[in-house]
Design a protein around this motif. Structure first.
Motif, PDB file in Angstrom:
ATOM      1  N   MET A 142      24.723  87.555  21.653  1.00 61.34           N
ATOM      2  CA  MET A 142      23.408  87.957  22.136  1.00 61.34           C
ATOM      3  C   MET A 142      22.783  86.772  22.873  1.00 61.34           C
ATOM      4  SD  MET A 142      19.941  88.076  21.484  1.00 61.34           S
ATOM      5  CE  MET A 142      19.841  87.228  19.918  1.00 61.34           C
ATOM      6  N   LEU A 171      19.710  84.996  24.847  1.00 59.58           N
ATOM      7  CA  LEU A 171      18.406  84.732  25.438  1.00 59.58           C
ATOM      8  C   LEU A 171      17.457  85.912  25.581  1.00 59.58           C
ATOM      9  CD1 LEU A 171      19.826  82.583  28.355  1.00 59.58           C
ATOM     10  CD2 LEU A 171      18.941  81.750  26.205  1.00 59.58           C
ATOM     11  N   THR A 222      14.566  82.755  17.155  1.00 58.84           N
ATOM     12  CA  THR A 222      16.011  83.020  17.161  1.00 58.84           C
ATOM     13  C   THR A 222      16.269  84.068  16.083  1.00 58.84           C
ATOM     14  OG1 THR A 222      16.417  80.743  17.825  1.00 58.84           O
ATOM     15  CG2 THR A 222      18.295  81.945  16.934  1.00 58.84           C
ATOM     16  N   ILE A 242      23.308  70.759  20.868  1.00 58.21           N
ATOM     17  CA  ILE A 242      24.142  71.770  20.186  1.00 58.21           C
ATOM     18  C   ILE A 242      24.333  73.024  21.035  1.00 58.21           C
ATOM     19  CG2 ILE A 242      24.237  73.323  18.189  1.00 58.21           C
ATOM     20  CD1 ILE A 242      22.725  71.128  16.591  1.00 58.21           C
ATOM     21  N   GLU A 278      24.348  75.876  24.206  1.00 57.38           N
ATOM     22  CA  GLU A 278      25.051  75.933  25.500  1.00 57.38           C
ATOM     23  C   GLU A 278      26.325  75.083  25.477  1.00 57.38           C
ATOM     24  OE1 GLU A 278      24.268  78.242  27.174  1.00 57.38           O
ATOM     25  OE2 GLU A 278      22.159  78.582  26.697  1.00 57.38           O
ATOM     26  N   THR A 320      28.326  72.662  22.372  1.00 53.08           N
ATOM     27  CA  THR A 320      27.961  71.376  21.753  1.00 53.08           C
ATOM     28  C   THR A 320      28.400  70.230  22.679  1.00 53.08           C
ATOM     29  OG1 THR A 320      30.082  71.201  20.624  1.00 53.08           O
ATOM     30  CG2 THR A 320      28.295  72.266  19.398  1.00 53.08           C
ATOM     31  N   GLY A 348      30.216  67.890  21.895  1.00 54.45           N
ATOM     32  CA  GLY A 348      31.653  67.696  21.655  1.00 54.45           C
ATOM     33  C   GLY A 348      32.474  68.562  22.605  1.00 54.45           C
ATOM     34  N   ILE A 349      32.009  69.791  22.834  1.00 55.48           N
ATOM     35  CA  ILE A 349      32.716  70.694  23.747  1.00 55.48           C
ATOM     36  C   ILE A 349      32.569  70.198  25.201  1.00 55.48           C
ATOM     37  CG2 ILE A 349      32.744  73.078  24.640  1.00 55.48           C
ATOM     38  CD1 ILE A 349      33.956  72.699  21.768  1.00 55.48           C
ATOM     39  N   ILE A 404      35.186  67.602  25.726  1.00 59.64           N
ATOM     40  CA  ILE A 404      36.516  68.203  25.943  1.00 59.64           C
ATOM     41  C   ILE A 404      36.610  68.728  27.370  1.00 59.64           C
ATOM     42  CG2 ILE A 404      38.003  70.141  25.261  1.00 59.64           C
ATOM     43  CD1 ILE A 404      36.920  69.708  22.392  1.00 59.64           C
TER      44      ILE A 404
HETATM   45  C1  LIG Z   1      18.401  77.795  17.920  1.00 61.02           C
HETATM   46  C2  LIG Z   1      19.671  78.324  18.484  1.00 61.02           C
HETATM   47  C3  LIG Z   1      19.621  79.160  19.578  1.00 61.02           C
HETATM   48  C4  LIG Z   1      20.806  79.663  20.125  1.00 61.02           C
HETATM   49  N1  LIG Z   1      20.722  80.501  21.178  1.00 61.02           N
HETATM   50  C5  LIG Z   1      21.850  81.104  21.628  1.00 61.02           C
HETATM   51  C6  LIG Z   1      21.794  82.088  22.635  1.00 61.02           C
HETATM   52  O1  LIG Z   1      20.731  82.416  23.148  1.00 61.02           O
HETATM   53  N2  LIG Z   1      22.949  82.645  23.025  1.00 61.02           N
HETATM   54  C7  LIG Z   1      24.150  82.312  22.480  1.00 61.02           C
HETATM   55  O2  LIG Z   1      25.176  82.864  22.864  1.00 61.02           O
HETATM   56  N3  LIG Z   1      24.231  81.380  21.526  1.00 61.02           N
HETATM   57  C8  LIG Z   1      23.125  80.786  21.075  1.00 61.02           C
HETATM   58  N4  LIG Z   1      23.213  79.855  20.076  1.00 61.02           N
HETATM   59  C9  LIG Z   1      24.538  79.493  19.544  1.00 61.02           C
HETATM   60  C10 LIG Z   1      24.970  78.122  20.010  1.00 61.02           C
HETATM   61  O3  LIG Z   1      25.300  78.144  21.382  1.00 61.02           O
HETATM   62  C11 LIG Z   1      26.154  77.674  19.134  1.00 61.02           C
HETATM   63  O4  LIG Z   1      25.640  77.439  17.836  1.00 61.02           O
HETATM   64  C12 LIG Z   1      26.809  76.421  19.682  1.00 61.02           C
HETATM   65  O5  LIG Z   1      27.468  76.676  20.908  1.00 61.02           O
HETATM   66  C13 LIG Z   1      27.843  75.835  18.714  1.00 61.02           C
HETATM   67  O6  LIG Z   1      28.747  76.808  18.281  1.00 61.02           O
HETATM   68  P1  LIG Z   1      28.976  77.005  16.721  1.00 61.02           P
HETATM   69  O7  LIG Z   1      27.641  77.098  16.052  1.00 61.02           O
HETATM   70  O8  LIG Z   1      29.914  78.133  16.552  1.00 61.02           O
HETATM   71  O9  LIG Z   1      29.608  75.641  16.242  1.00 61.02           O
HETATM   72  P2  LIG Z   1      31.145  75.343  15.958  1.00 61.02           P
HETATM   73  O10 LIG Z   1      31.946  75.844  17.126  1.00 61.02           O
HETATM   74  O11 LIG Z   1      31.493  75.819  14.597  1.00 61.02           O
HETATM   75  O12 LIG Z   1      31.133  73.751  16.004  1.00 61.02           O
HETATM   76  C14 LIG Z   1      30.981  72.920  14.844  1.00 61.02           C
HETATM   77  C15 LIG Z   1      31.408  71.484  15.216  1.00 61.02           C
HETATM   78  O13 LIG Z   1      32.794  71.475  15.580  1.00 61.02           O
HETATM   79  C16 LIG Z   1      32.967  70.972  16.897  1.00 61.02           C
HETATM   80  N5  LIG Z   1      34.031  71.754  17.564  1.00 61.02           N
HETATM   81  C17 LIG Z   1      34.081  73.102  17.723  1.00 61.02           C
HETATM   82  N6  LIG Z   1      35.198  73.456  18.381  1.00 61.02           N
HETATM   83  C18 LIG Z   1      35.872  72.319  18.644  1.00 61.02           C
HETATM   84  C19 LIG Z   1      37.103  72.032  19.305  1.00 61.02           C
HETATM   85  N7  LIG Z   1      37.841  72.999  19.844  1.00 61.02           N
HETATM   86  N8  LIG Z   1      37.478  70.750  19.403  1.00 61.02           N
HETATM   87  C20 LIG Z   1      36.725  69.758  18.889  1.00 61.02           C
HETATM   88  N9  LIG Z   1      35.554  69.965  18.232  1.00 61.02           N
HETATM   89  C21 LIG Z   1      35.126  71.232  18.126  1.00 61.02           C
HETATM   90  C22 LIG Z   1      31.613  71.159  17.589  1.00 61.02           C
HETATM   91  O14 LIG Z   1      31.423  70.205  18.636  1.00 61.02           O
HETATM   92  C23 LIG Z   1      30.648  70.923  16.423  1.00 61.02           C
HETATM   93  O15 LIG Z   1      30.417  69.563  16.233  1.00 61.02           O
HETATM   94  C24 LIG Z   1      22.051  79.329  19.532  1.00 61.02           C
HETATM   95  C25 LIG Z   1      22.084  78.473  18.437  1.00 61.02           C
HETATM   96  C26 LIG Z   1      20.922  77.983  17.907  1.00 61.02           C
HETATM   97  C27 LIG Z   1      21.001  77.065  16.706  1.00 61.02           C
END
Ligand SMILES: Cc1cc2nc3c(=O)[nH]c(=O)nc-3n(C[C@H](O)[C@H](O)[C@H](O)COP(=O)(O)OP(=O)(O)OC[C@H]3O[C@@H](n4cnc5c(N)ncnc54)[C@H](O)[C@@H]3O)c2cc1C
Length: 303
Positions: free
Chosen positions: A1, A3, A70, A244, A246, A248, A250-251, A254
């Motif tokens: 979902m 924005l 959110t 974090i 758009e 992280t 870390g991504i 990469i």
């Molecule tokens: C307030 C808020 C608003 C948001 N709004 C939106 C929105 O509008 N639309 C939407 O789509 N998303 C939204 N998000 C989601 C957000 O984009 C994700 O939380 C973010 O991209 C990180 O993904 P994840 O939470 O699955 O973390 P994970 O992917 O579980 O990452 C956890 C850790 O592991 C690291 N990691 C993950 N994969 C790898 C890899 N392959 N190699 C090395 N390190 C890795 C990451 O860098 C991080 O440090 C929102 C999140 C928040 C908290």
């Protein structure tokens, strides 16, 4: 979902862009499609019809950005939600990246903006707050803390980091504009490559320094930085998410290392390094006093 702010009554209808899989779609990211899921279904004439099966079931409790709700959304718990395919089946991730590329620069600019705000707030406070005496000051009144070298160092660090991040974001935006507006197609391609290389740097560097600068801002305030009343703490809470979402940081690393450094067999990054060397050369030849040690620092950092 993406924005949509989840649920509200400020508009007649809400549309959610949703990534989901079609039955039998390939595994992994190659099987993801993009759908538009409206809150209310719309008839052929554009009139609002039945409520779609999409519900906001809760608001998340967050560290910061409290003005931006959110939500947890549930799709299809009461019979099935209707979604409309956007673009081509299984190409949803490519559609999402169209949005994410501009979003990454936008989020980078959030880092710059919050760093600038944190700096201005800290500078204003440091000019007013008086504590101790700077060496050589024998007066009765205590000195403004901005005159203490340690505080001045923090403020200058905040200013320098913010200026660097702003410059990277501007370079990225300039490259994006050129990739669309240059008359020559070769120049457009070059600019697109540069924008592609710089985008993860603009996002990750600017949001990292957003956090660092906001944290230094609290330090400049001393104890008052930890008290909500000054607003310094809010900058840090609000800045935290930008590293974090758009993708992280870390991504972004990469993306930079695995995809962007390899652009055109490494030619794009080599052009960037050559540009930096050239800038150091211009500084050296200008011999201008105001630049101080800048040329040496730049040349050392590049090589
Ligand atoms: C307030 C808020 C608003 C948001 N709004 C939106 C929105 O509008 N639309 C939407 O789509 N998303 C939204 N998000 C989601 C957000 O984009 C994700 O939380 C973010 O991209 C990180 O993904 P994840 O939470 O699955 O973390 P994970 O992917 O579980 O990452 C956890 C850790 O592991 C690291 N990691 C993950 N994969 C790898 C890899 N392959 N190699 C090395 N390190 C890795 C990451 O860098 C991080 O440090 C929102 C999140 C928040 C908290």
């Amino acid at each position: 979902m993406l924005l949509s702010r989840g649920e509200h009554d400020m508009a007649d209808n809400i549309i959610h862009f949703v990534l989901a899989r079609l039955p039998g779609a390939p595994k992994g990211t190659r099987g993801i499609s993009l759908f538009l899921v409206p809150k209310f279904l719309v008839d052929a004439a554009g009139a609002l019809g039945a409520r779609n099966d999409v519900q906001c079931i809760s608001l998340e409790h967050k560290l910061g950005i409290h003005a931006s709700p959110t939500c947890t959304m549930v799709f299809g718990d009461h019979g099935g939600a209707t979604g409309f395919l956007v673009g081509v089946e299984n190409k949803g991730l490519a559609c999402m990246f169209t949005m994410m590329n501009s979003a990454r620069l936008n989020v980078g600019v959030q880092g710059v903006a919050i760093a600038e705000r944190a700096f201005q707030q800290a500078l204003g406070y440091a000019k007013e707050r008086r504590q101790g005496h700077v060496p050589g000051d024998m007066g009765e009144a205590m000195s403004p803390i901005v005159q203490h070298p340690g505080v001045a160092r923090m403020l200058m660090t905040m200013k320098a980091m913010t200026a660097a991040a702003r410059a990277i974001c501007l370079m990225t935006a300039d490259s994006i504009d050129r990739s669309r507006r240059e008359k020559d197609s070769f120049a457009r391609e070059r600019a697109a490559e540069r924008a592609s290389l710089l985008t993860p740097v603009a996002k990750a560097f600017s949001t990292d320094i957003g956090n660092e600068v906001a944290s230094l801002g609290i330090q400049v305030h001393g104890g008052m930085g930890y008290i909500e009343e000054t607003g310094a703490a809010q900058f840090l809470r609000d800045a935290r998410i930008a590293a974090i979402y758009e993708g992280t940081n870390g991504i972004q690393e990469i993306d930079l290392v695995q995809r962007k450094l390899a652009l055109s067999g490494g030619a794009a990054v080599h052009r960037e390094i050559a540009d930096m060397r050239a800038a150091a050369g211009v500084l050296r030849n200008s011999n201008a006093e105001n630049f101080g040690e800048m040329e040496l620092c730049l040349a050392e950092a590049v090589d």
